[in-house]
Design a protein around this motif. Structure first.
Motif, PDB file in Angstrom:
ATOM      1  N   ARG A 121      -4.713 123.887 207.261  1.00  0.00           N
ATOM      2  CA  ARG A 121      -3.389 123.417 206.850  1.00  0.00           C
ATOM      3  C   ARG A 121      -2.476 123.299 208.062  1.00  0.00           C
ATOM      4  O   ARG A 121      -1.354 123.782 208.058  1.00  0.00           O
ATOM      5  CB  ARG A 121      -2.770 124.382 205.828  1.00  0.00           C
ATOM      6  N   GLY A 122      -2.975 122.631 209.100  1.00  0.00           N
ATOM      7  CA  GLY A 122      -2.196 122.556 210.328  1.00  0.00           C
ATOM      8  C   GLY A 122      -0.878 121.826 210.154  1.00  0.00           C
ATOM      9  O   GLY A 122       0.184 122.342 210.437  1.00  0.00           O
ATOM     10  N   ARG A 123      -0.924 120.579 209.713  1.00  0.00           N
ATOM     11  CA  ARG A 123       0.285 119.770 209.508  1.00  0.00           C
ATOM     12  C   ARG A 123       1.226 119.859 210.711  1.00  0.00           C
ATOM     13  O   ARG A 123       2.450 120.009 210.560  1.00  0.00           O
ATOM     14  CB  ARG A 123       1.003 120.194 208.232  1.00  0.00           C
ATOM     15  N   ILE A 124       0.647 119.820 211.902  1.00  0.00           N
ATOM     16  CA  ILE A 124       1.448 119.969 213.114  1.00  0.00           C
ATOM     17  C   ILE A 124       2.294 118.718 213.300  1.00  0.00           C
ATOM     18  O   ILE A 124       1.787 117.606 213.388  1.00  0.00           O
ATOM     19  CB  ILE A 124       0.546 120.232 214.325  1.00  0.00           C
ATOM     20  N   ASP A 127      10.635 119.532 206.630  1.00  0.00           N
ATOM     21  CA  ASP A 127       9.658 118.485 206.323  1.00  0.00           C
ATOM     22  C   ASP A 127       8.664 118.979 205.283  1.00  0.00           C
ATOM     23  O   ASP A 127       8.270 118.244 204.377  1.00  0.00           O
ATOM     24  CB  ASP A 127       8.892 118.071 207.583  1.00  0.00           C
ATOM     25  N   HIS A 128       8.248 120.234 205.442  1.00  0.00           N
ATOM     26  CA  HIS A 128       7.286 120.807 204.493  1.00  0.00           C
ATOM     27  C   HIS A 128       7.872 120.809 203.084  1.00  0.00           C
ATOM     28  O   HIS A 128       7.207 120.426 202.122  1.00  0.00           O
ATOM     29  CB  HIS A 128       6.931 122.234 204.922  1.00  0.00           C
ATOM     30  N   GLU A 129       9.132 121.219 202.962  1.00  0.00           N
ATOM     31  CA  GLU A 129       9.741 121.287 201.641  1.00  0.00           C
ATOM     32  C   GLU A 129      10.004 119.900 201.068  1.00  0.00           C
ATOM     33  O   GLU A 129      10.040 119.724 199.852  1.00  0.00           O
ATOM     34  CB  GLU A 129      11.030 122.102 201.704  1.00  0.00           C
ATOM     35  N   ARG A 130      10.173 118.916 201.922  1.00  0.00           N
ATOM     36  CA  ARG A 130      10.436 117.554 201.441  1.00  0.00           C
ATOM     37  C   ARG A 130       9.160 116.804 201.095  1.00  0.00           C
ATOM     38  O   ARG A 130       9.140 116.032 200.142  1.00  0.00           O
ATOM     39  CB  ARG A 130      11.190 116.761 202.516  1.00  0.00           C
ATOM     40  N   TYR A 131       8.096 117.008 201.899  1.00  0.00           N
ATOM     41  CA  TYR A 131       6.974 116.087 201.832  1.00  0.00           C
ATOM     42  C   TYR A 131       5.624 116.716 201.512  1.00  0.00           C
ATOM     43  O   TYR A 131       4.656 115.981 201.309  1.00  0.00           O
ATOM     44  CB  TYR A 131       6.841 115.341 203.168  1.00  0.00           C
TER      45      TYR A 131
END
Length: 763
Positions: free
Chosen positions: A329-332, A338-342
């Protein structure tokens, strides 16, 4: 608590809800106590039609809980006040009157969420409020939030306490409240347990029996002074079922906290980590820990709730990620907001950004039975006219442009700068957000329409680093995708066995890519060539009959925050004997995948998000395969292919061809599922694998004409090559494999004994 705000649509259901809120005695300062339902409807229809006043429906953990309004003070009853300045944003807030048990701290939390929403627009310098001077509760709330009460103003219908909160005085919440010691400890335990399990499975780590502690106890000694002790069972396929609760770590004999990054550093040489890439992999682990902590702070629903959940709700509840990769779950590139939005975990509504892409610089490929108008009508609806109107407003002809969806993050972080010349010469034209709301699926860059999930799903380019890849989309690579989908769908539809299994595929019906940039002209192989493309895929809802619902294969491996497994809940709720449920599952999943390989030399990537399991009465009835254009492969040099589709051919040796099932299904999915069934007492692991072998044998008996292929693939061979996923990521977390030649990139660790083999000692 999870907060979301969505544009308020004054339909009949929402208006009835608002009427109950605004006419409640607790809402006296909203000044609508005597309003009828029709008056409330007219008021919010007026607001919805305004360009300067907006209403937002707020949800807490998915439930409608508050109403917010934002407006331009310069176009309101405050317009003539000297204090109003450019950059001001007015705000009203109503928290729903309590209908059950009060939730302490709810109002303050909602207030903070609305302020964050206001200041998320970087043009906003101050938030303006003008509550009634008699509303002591709100005045106290404003003061605690940092508002400055400038003066009292007579507005005719009330005396208002004019107050301002400047951006620089906005007391932000901790942007990472999930990063606390308690959440971290639980996340580390989860990740260390998984790391030990999967790295032992890949023969990178080698525990030894802890005879002093008793049977089933193990010690893992690092070259440094660190030692890990734990309980684990060794199951077929060298699967280590590690009991996370028993994990302990000592350093120099003293207790030490569990730390997955330290585990990697301590074993860096054994893991084959090159010095220059240690930081890259550790960052992927840090990001995985961050989002695991977020999940710990936002526990999802229990498995019993998921039994009646929609596909989108099940998607949002998934917490495991890829079952084999440790850093999954890198999502670097994503920050906390951004995490909470997308992110699919947050399940917030997302509005895609749309670009007009000059037709002469853009390629649109469509399924055989689809034309451009049909695609855009299905994907956009009325938004198509809206976007065309925006092109005309800029003096541009809509006939000269195609409409390209872009992930909001991609627009803000990459496109607006990387393609600045293209935007300046109007080869690309920013058209703003559409009105349709989408939800990110677990594949993170693919979206489903929240309002009408039967509309096509849309996959966008997203230049974040996640699990060994930057998640771009190449226009050139996407171009033949609809034709590949049509071909695969034709093969599947024309096969009687697959028809009996009711096995189907979701076609990728449209692919759009912009190639008018300098990168395509002069910079082959660069990541910038994978930043502007989109793909539309059929919605699975189009494949469902009444009474059916669909979940991903990933959900079959899911455990809820309490540790209960979703598949065990499905089995119980189905009323079937566990063995009967398993047979139905294998016939729906393993049998058609094996048949495609034996009858057509056709291999999928049949795991996780790529496989949808159709349930009826909580029992599996069939499967739907997706992600055809990027993942499907024809493993034969002689079978004919339609012109232009040669890229799907992957000619590999006989010992590698079998891995399309033995690695991707048996080791990649069934290994983990067998452990869950054994752990939860559904079926002993030996019986699980016996049922899987019997599924293959029933298929072979039903198809004597495939005897030669059965022998050639030999899926019940005694051993098969042990292809390792984490070894790929450890080798280079920036780009694990060459997508154009994936087979040559694979890494092996000897062979595994095949649990489908019926010989003595199998497993």
């Amino acid at each position: 608590m999870r907060f979301t705000l969505e544009p308020l649509v004054p339909d009949a259901t929402t208006v009835r809800l608002l009427h109950a809120w605004v006419t409640h005695p607790r809402s006296v300062y909203w000044q609508m106590g005597g309003a009828g339902v029709d008056e409330v409807a007219r008021e919010y229809e007026r607001i919805s039609e305004s360009a300067h006043h907006h209403a937002w429906l707020g949800r807490v953990d998915g439930e409608p809980t508050f109403l917010a309004e934002t407006y331009d003070p310069a176009r309101s009853e405050l317009a003539d006040l000297d204090e109003v300045r450019p950059g001001d944003l007015g705000m009203h807030l109503l928290v729903a009157p309590p209908g059950g048990t009060p939730r302490p701290g709810l109002t303050r939390a909602v207030f903070g969420a609305v302020l964050r929403h206001c200041f998320a627009d970087t043009r906003v310098r101050r938030v303006v409020v003008e509550p009634d001077v008699g509303n002591e509760a709100v005045l106290r709330l404003n003061a605690r939030a940092g508002f400055t009460r400038v003066r009292d103003v007579d507005l005719g219908h009330k005396t208002a306490a004019l107050s301002f909160l400047a951006r620089e005085h906005h007391v932000l919440r901790d942007p990472v409240p999930h990063l606390g010691p308690g959440h971290l400890e639980r996340a580390q335990r989860r990740l260390v347990a998984k790391a030990v399990s999967e790295l032992c499975h890949e023969r990178l780590l080698h525990p030894e029996p802890d005879h002093a502690a008793g049977p089933g106890r193990w010690l893992l000694r690092a070259p440094s002074a660190a030692t890990y002790a734990f309980a684990a069972r060794r199951l077929p396929l060298e699967h280590w079922a590690v009991d996370a609760a028993t994990l302990t770590r000592t350093v120099d004999g003293a207790p030490a906290p569990l730390d997955v990054q330290e585990l990697v550093v301590e074993h860096a040489e054994a893991l084959g980590l090159r010095a220059e890439l240690v930081g890259v992999y550790l960052e992927e682990l840090a990001a995985t820990l961050a989002w695991t902590c977020w999940q710990e702070a936002h526990p999802g629903p229990g498995v019993e709730q998921l039994l009646t959940a929609t596909h989108g709700e099940v998607e949002a509840a998934m917490t495991e990620g890829h079952p084999g990769f440790v850093a999954n779950r890198g999502r670097i590139g994503f920050g906390p907001l951004d995490h909470e939005r997308y992110s699919p975990d947050a399940a917030a509504p997302v509005r895609l950004v749309w670009l007009g892409a000059r037709r002469a610089c853009t390629h649109l490929a469509l399924a055989d039975d689809l034309h451009e108008d049909q695609l855009y009508d299905a994907a956009l609806g009325a938004d198509r006219d809206l976007l065309h109107a925006r092109l005309r407003a800029r003096g541009l002809d809509p006939d000269d442009y195609l409409l390209l969806p872009v992930h909001p993050w991609q627009w803000e972080r990459r496109v607006a700068v990387t393609f600045a010349p293209d935007l300046a010469r109007h080869d690309l034209v920013w058209l703003g957000e559409g009105t349709r709301e989408h939800q990110a699926l677990q594949s993170i860059r693919t979206f489903a329409d929240r309002e009408d999930p039967a509309r096509p799903h849309v996959k966008t380019a997203l230049a974040i680093q996640n699990m060994g890849f930057v998640r771009g989309l190449s226009p050139d690579y996407m171009r033949p995708t609809p034709a590949i989908s049509d071909w695969v769908a034709g093969v599947v539809a024309g096969d009687p066995e697959l028809g009996r299994c009711r096995f189907t595929v979701l076609r990728e019906v449209g692919a759009l890519g912009y190639t008018g940039d300098v990168y395509h002209a002069a910079a082959p192989g660069t990541p910038q060539r994978r930043m502007l493309a989109a793909l539309w895929r059929e919605s699975p809802l189009l494949r469902l009959a009444p009474g059916e619902r669909v979940v991903t294969m990933a959900s079959v491996l899911h455990r809820d925050p309490a540790g209960a497994s979703y598949v065990a809940a499905l089995v119980r709720a189905s009323g079937l004997d566990p063995r009967a449920w398993l047979r139905a599952f294998l016939d729906a999943y393993l049998r058609p995948v094996v048949h495609c390989l034996l009858a057509h030399d056709l291999a999928f990537m049949p795991h996780g998000e790529n496989v949808l399991v159709v349930l009826e009465g909580q029992a599996p009835t069939r499967c739907i395969m997706k992600d055809l254009g990027e993942e499907v492969a024809l493993l034969d040099a002689e079978r004919p292919l339609p012109e232009g589709l040669e890229r799907v051919r992957a000619v590999v040796g006989h010992d590698e061809r079998c891995l399309a099932v033995l690695t991707d299904v048996v080791d990649g999915v069934l290994r983990h599922l067998a452990a869950i069934w054994d752990d939860d007492g559904l079926l002993p692991v030996a019986d699980f694998w016996s049922e899987a072998a019997a599924c293959l044998e029933r298929h072979a008996a039903d198809h004597p004409e495939l005897a030669e292929a059965v022998a050639a693939y030999d899926l019940q061979r005694e051993e098969f090559a042990h292809s390792c996923l984490n070894r790929l990521q450890l080798r280079d977390a920036r780009q694990m494999v060459d997508l154009a030649d994936q087979a040559s990139s694979l890494l092996y660790a000897g062979s595994l004994r095949n649990p489908l083999h019926r010989g003595e000692g199998a497993g």
